[in-house]
Structures are given as C-alpha cells and as structure tokens.
Design an enzyme around this catalytic site. Structure first.
Site, mmCIF file in Angstrom:
data_model
loop_
_atom_site.group_PDB
_atom_site.id
_atom_site.type_symbol
_atom_site.label_atom_id
_atom_site.label_comp_id
_atom_site.label_asym_id
_atom_site.label_seq_id
_atom_site.Cartn_x
_atom_site.Cartn_y
_atom_site.Cartn_z
ATOM 1 N N TYR A 141 0.818 -1.212 0.000
ATOM 2 C CA TYR A 141 0.000 0.000 0.000
ATOM 3 C C TYR A 141 0.856 1.269 0.000
ATOM 4 O O TYR A 141 0.361 2.355 -0.258
ATOM 5 C CB TYR A 141 -0.950 0.027 1.205
ATOM 6 C CG TYR A 141 -2.087 -0.977 1.128
ATOM 7 C CD1 TYR A 141 -2.244 -1.818 0.039
ATOM 8 C CD2 TYR A 141 -3.005 -1.083 2.160
ATOM 9 C CE1 TYR A 141 -3.269 -2.743 -0.033
ATOM 10 C CE2 TYR A 141 -4.048 -2.002 2.105
ATOM 11 C CZ TYR A 141 -4.166 -2.836 1.007
ATOM 12 O OH TYR A 141 -5.182 -3.737 0.955
ATOM 13 N N LYS A 192 3.139 -15.465 1.938
ATOM 14 C CA LYS A 192 3.061 -16.188 0.656
ATOM 15 C C LYS A 192 4.497 -16.457 0.255
ATOM 16 O O LYS A 192 4.966 -16.087 -0.827
ATOM 17 C CB LYS A 192 2.299 -15.313 -0.362
ATOM 18 C CG LYS A 192 1.931 -16.011 -1.647
ATOM 19 C CD LYS A 192 0.851 -17.047 -1.498
ATOM 20 C CE LYS A 192 0.588 -17.703 -2.825
ATOM 21 N NZ LYS A 192 -0.213 -18.940 -2.721
ATOM 22 N N ASP A 224 -3.448 -18.097 1.168
ATOM 23 C CA ASP A 224 -4.615 -18.728 0.535
ATOM 24 C C ASP A 224 -5.202 -19.783 1.471
ATOM 25 O O ASP A 224 -6.426 -19.884 1.646
ATOM 26 C CB ASP A 224 -4.262 -19.314 -0.838
ATOM 27 C CG ASP A 224 -2.899 -19.988 -0.877
ATOM 28 O OD1 ASP A 224 -2.129 -19.880 0.106
ATOM 29 O OD2 ASP A 224 -2.587 -20.634 -1.893
ATOM 30 N N ASP A 248 -5.552 -6.662 5.669
ATOM 31 C CA ASP A 248 -6.743 -5.911 5.285
ATOM 32 C C ASP A 248 -7.848 -6.902 4.895
ATOM 33 O O ASP A 248 -9.003 -6.823 5.359
ATOM 34 C CB ASP A 248 -6.357 -5.024 4.080
ATOM 35 C CG ASP A 248 -7.412 -4.000 3.738
ATOM 36 O OD1 ASP A 248 -8.409 -3.904 4.469
ATOM 37 O OD2 ASP A 248 -7.235 -3.285 2.728
ATOM 38 N N ASP A 252 -11.185 -8.421 7.489
ATOM 39 C CA ASP A 252 -12.592 -8.234 7.124
ATOM 40 C C ASP A 252 -13.307 -9.585 7.084
ATOM 41 O O ASP A 252 -14.464 -9.702 7.483
ATOM 42 C CB ASP A 252 -12.716 -7.565 5.747
ATOM 43 C CG ASP A 252 -12.867 -6.057 5.896
ATOM 44 O OD1 ASP A 252 -12.407 -5.516 6.915
ATOM 45 O OD2 ASP A 252 -13.443 -5.426 4.988
#
Ligand code: NAD
Length: 362
Positions: A141, A192, A224, A248, A252
């Site tokens: 980000y 990852k 994943d 992020d 959620d």
C-alpha cells in the site's frame, strides 16, 4: 499528570457512537475514580467543511500531544467528489503515518448472545476469539514505484511494489508476540513465502524473533490456506500476524465471522504503545442522525484503549463485562436484533452499558 484522550468523532454516525463511549468514560470517572481528560477536535468531512482539510493542523497536534486517540468514523457521499488529497479518508492515512501507527490489532470475538448473527454454523463460530495483527504502514500500500503510466508503445501499465525491510517486519513481529503473550500464546504468521520473496524474508524474521518468546508457539501459513481455514475452522487461531494487504483482507473476513460489524473495535499502535482506537466500521451514512447505530464497537474500542495504551486491565475488563451484561439484559440495536429481544436506540444501548457498569460499582 492526568492522561489525555483526543476525541475525534468525525462524520456520519461518528458523533452519535462516540457520545455513548464518552458516557461510559464519564461513569468510569465518577464511579470508579478513573482519572482521564478528553479534548475534542474535527476530523474528516466535517473538518474539510470547517477548515478546508480533513486533518487540520490543530487536530493533528492534539492527536500527537494526547496519550491516545478515540475516533468515530469519517467519510460520506457528500465528500466523495473531492480530490483524493482532501477526501475525509485521507485523515486516517495522515494520522496513521504521522503517529507511526504500524500495528493494527483487530479482535474478532463472537459474543455467545449473538451466535445467531453469524452466517456460519454456530458450532463453527461459537466461542470464537481471534486477534489479527496487521502491519499498517508498509508493504504494497506504500511501496514505490507505484502508479499508472503509458509505455512508448501506448500501452498503460499499473505498478505497485511490495517491499518490507527487516526492521519493519521485526517491530510488527514483536507487537504480535507481545499480544500472543497476553492471550493463549499461539501465533500464526501468514505469508506467501512460496511465491513472494518479500514474505520469505517476513517468515525468516518471524522465526528469528520467535527465539525471544520461547513461551509462544509460532506457526506459519500461506495466505490462501489461511483464508480457507478462517471460514472452515476459525477457532484453531489465537493470534494471526500478517502484512498490510493480507491483513486488510483477512481481518474483514474474520470480522464477518462474527456477523456484526457494529460490534468490532480496533487499535492501531506505535512502538511506544500510543494508539488510535476506532470501530472497524465506517460512517454509515444510511443510518446517520437517526439514533439507530450500534455504539458497542466504539465502547469496546475504549476498552482496548485502556488495555493497550494505559495497560489498565481492570478498567478494560470492566468495559468488556459491561457490554456483555448489556447484551445479557436483552437489549439490541437494529443491526444485531433478533426475535424476543428488546430493540433499543444508540443512546439507550449506551445507557444499558452504563447501567451494567454502575450495577457492579454498587
Ligand atoms: P459502513 O461501515 O459505514 O457501512 C456498511 C453497512 O453497515 C451500512 O449498511 C451501515 O448502516 C452498517 N453499519 C456500519 N456501522 C454500523 C453500526 N455501528 N451500527 C449499525 N449499522 C452499522 O461502510 P460503507 O457504507 O462502505 O462506507 C460509508 C462511508 O464510511 C464511506 O465514506 C467510507 O469511505 C467510510 N469508511 C470509513 C471508515 C473509517 O472511518 N475508519 C471505515 C470504512 C468506511
């Protein structure tokens, strides 16, 4: 010296829900001798309207000088056509970077009283209590180069850069291990590393830092798989730590396991433990000004403020227990209502929490 909280109600339902958290704070002052000053300032769209900027200089100085920040929410349709540089949401990014709030703690707790609110089967989620620690000021980000440009052949390319340096990983690792030490001492680091070199470094540094916390069991999981496990068997997790973007998305997902956005608080901390505390939801323009919003996420954010910035477990536990007692009494705002419960307004829910606090004071 008396501690000070900067109070930034913001836009939409922000002022309504923050008002209820301040009622709780007043009760703690009057009935439990908690010494605490507060000072209000404008943030978000209302600050833009009044001062031409969503994070006015005076608000930022107050936030910097205070020991902690309690924020409602920012944003709304009224400000959506503004340039990105002065949109209400820029105030959040400004506060995070100016206060160096690199560690975002988001608990996902399913209150037994609200077990029906989740879309997952009760046996999968009942008793759920996860803490997600998300790196908040680095990663893709913020990494450079970034942007959209046009190549010589006329084709456009979009670029973002996933970059973490060792010290950024190390400090979020310490925050996560410390959090795990206060809980069940199990930490799952999500990366990852099979594909992304930056997260291979993430995994190495987490493993190195783990040597300083022999009491915490560290595990690693690819993102994943973590997404799949969160909806398959979420109770296997205690604390999860991950990068900005993975956090992020996963936080959620974890929030949704509890079924009620109006119940979830958050903390964003810097290295010194100073923090900004806010509900995870937005300004809910669709219900703003109607005394309908659920104030519990904001009240629970105040609880996190006492726990993580002031290390006052007694007051934090008091707030958490008062919220549970209010739910036990059967009061429900519209977002968490179910048959047989008593529907209440924002203000009545705040009153119910204060009544539960007072009942224990006497
Ligand atoms: P939202 O979280 O504001 O609302 C989503 C839905 O949840 C709405 O139906 C809303 O009524 C409901 N809801 C949210 N909080 C609630 C509460 N406490 N009680 C009862 N119901 C509640 O998300 P959105 O609609 O996507 O965004 C609205 C605005 O908020 C946008 O401008 C967005 O940019 C901003 N936003 C701000 C923050 C923040 O301040 N941290 C976070 C997310 C979104």
């Amino acid at each position: 010296m008396t501690k000070k909280i900067a109070v930034l109600p913001g836009d939409g339902i922000g002022p309504e829900i923050v008002r209820e958290a301040l009622k709780v704070l007043d009760c703690l002052r009057q009935d439990f001798g908690v010494a605490m000053e507060t000072e209000d300032a404008l943030v978000g769209g209302v600050a833009y309207d009044a001062e031409g900027h969503p994070l006015p200089h005076a608000t930022l100085s107050l936030a910097k000088d205070a020991d902690a920040v309690l924020l409602g929410a920012v944003g709304g349709p009224r400000w959506e056509s503004l340039d990105y540089s002065v949109r209400p949401e820029r105030a959040l990014l400004g506060l995070r970077s100016e206060l160096n709030l690199f560690a975002n703690l988001r608990p996902a707790v399913l209150y037994p009283q609200l077990a029906d609110a989740s879309t997952l089967k009760p046996e999968v989620v009942s008793g759920l209590d996860i803490m997600i620690v998300r790196e908040l000021t680095g990663g893709i980000y913020f990494g450079k180069p970034r942007g959209v440009r046009t190549l010589d052949n006329g084709e456009r390319v979009g670029v973002n850069t996933l970059i973490y340096n060792e010290s950024e990983i190390r400090r979020i690792a310490h925050a996560a291990f410390r959090t795990a030490m206060q809980r069940d001492r199990r930490l799952c680091s999500v990366d990852k590393a099979n594909v992304l070199e930056s997260t291979e470094l993430w995994r190495q540094v987490l493993t190195e830092v783990s040597k300083e916390y022999p009491d915490v069991a560290l595990s690693h999981m690819y993102v994943d798989n973590a997404a799949m496990q969160l909806v398959r068997a979420p109770k296997q997790f205690d604390v999860m730590v991950t990068t900005n973007m993975f956090g992020d998305i996963l936080s959620d997902c974890a929030a949704q396991l509890t079924g009620s956005i109006g119940m979830l608080p958050s903390a964003s901390l810097n290295e010194a433990g100073k923090g900004m505390y806010e509900p995870i939801h937005g300004s809910a323009p669709d219900i703003a000004g109607q005394n309908l919003a659920n104030p519990l996420a904001t009240i629970l954010s105040l609880g996190m403020l006492f726990r993580y910035t002031f290390h006052d477990e007694t007051t934090a536990d008091r707030i958490d227990r008062a919220v549970a007692a209010a739910l036990d009494s059967g009061v429900r705002t519209a977002d968490i209502d179910s048959p047989g419960m008593r529907r209440v307004s924002t203000a009545e829910m705040g009153d119910a929490v204060v009544a539960a606090l007072r009942a224990r004071a006497n």
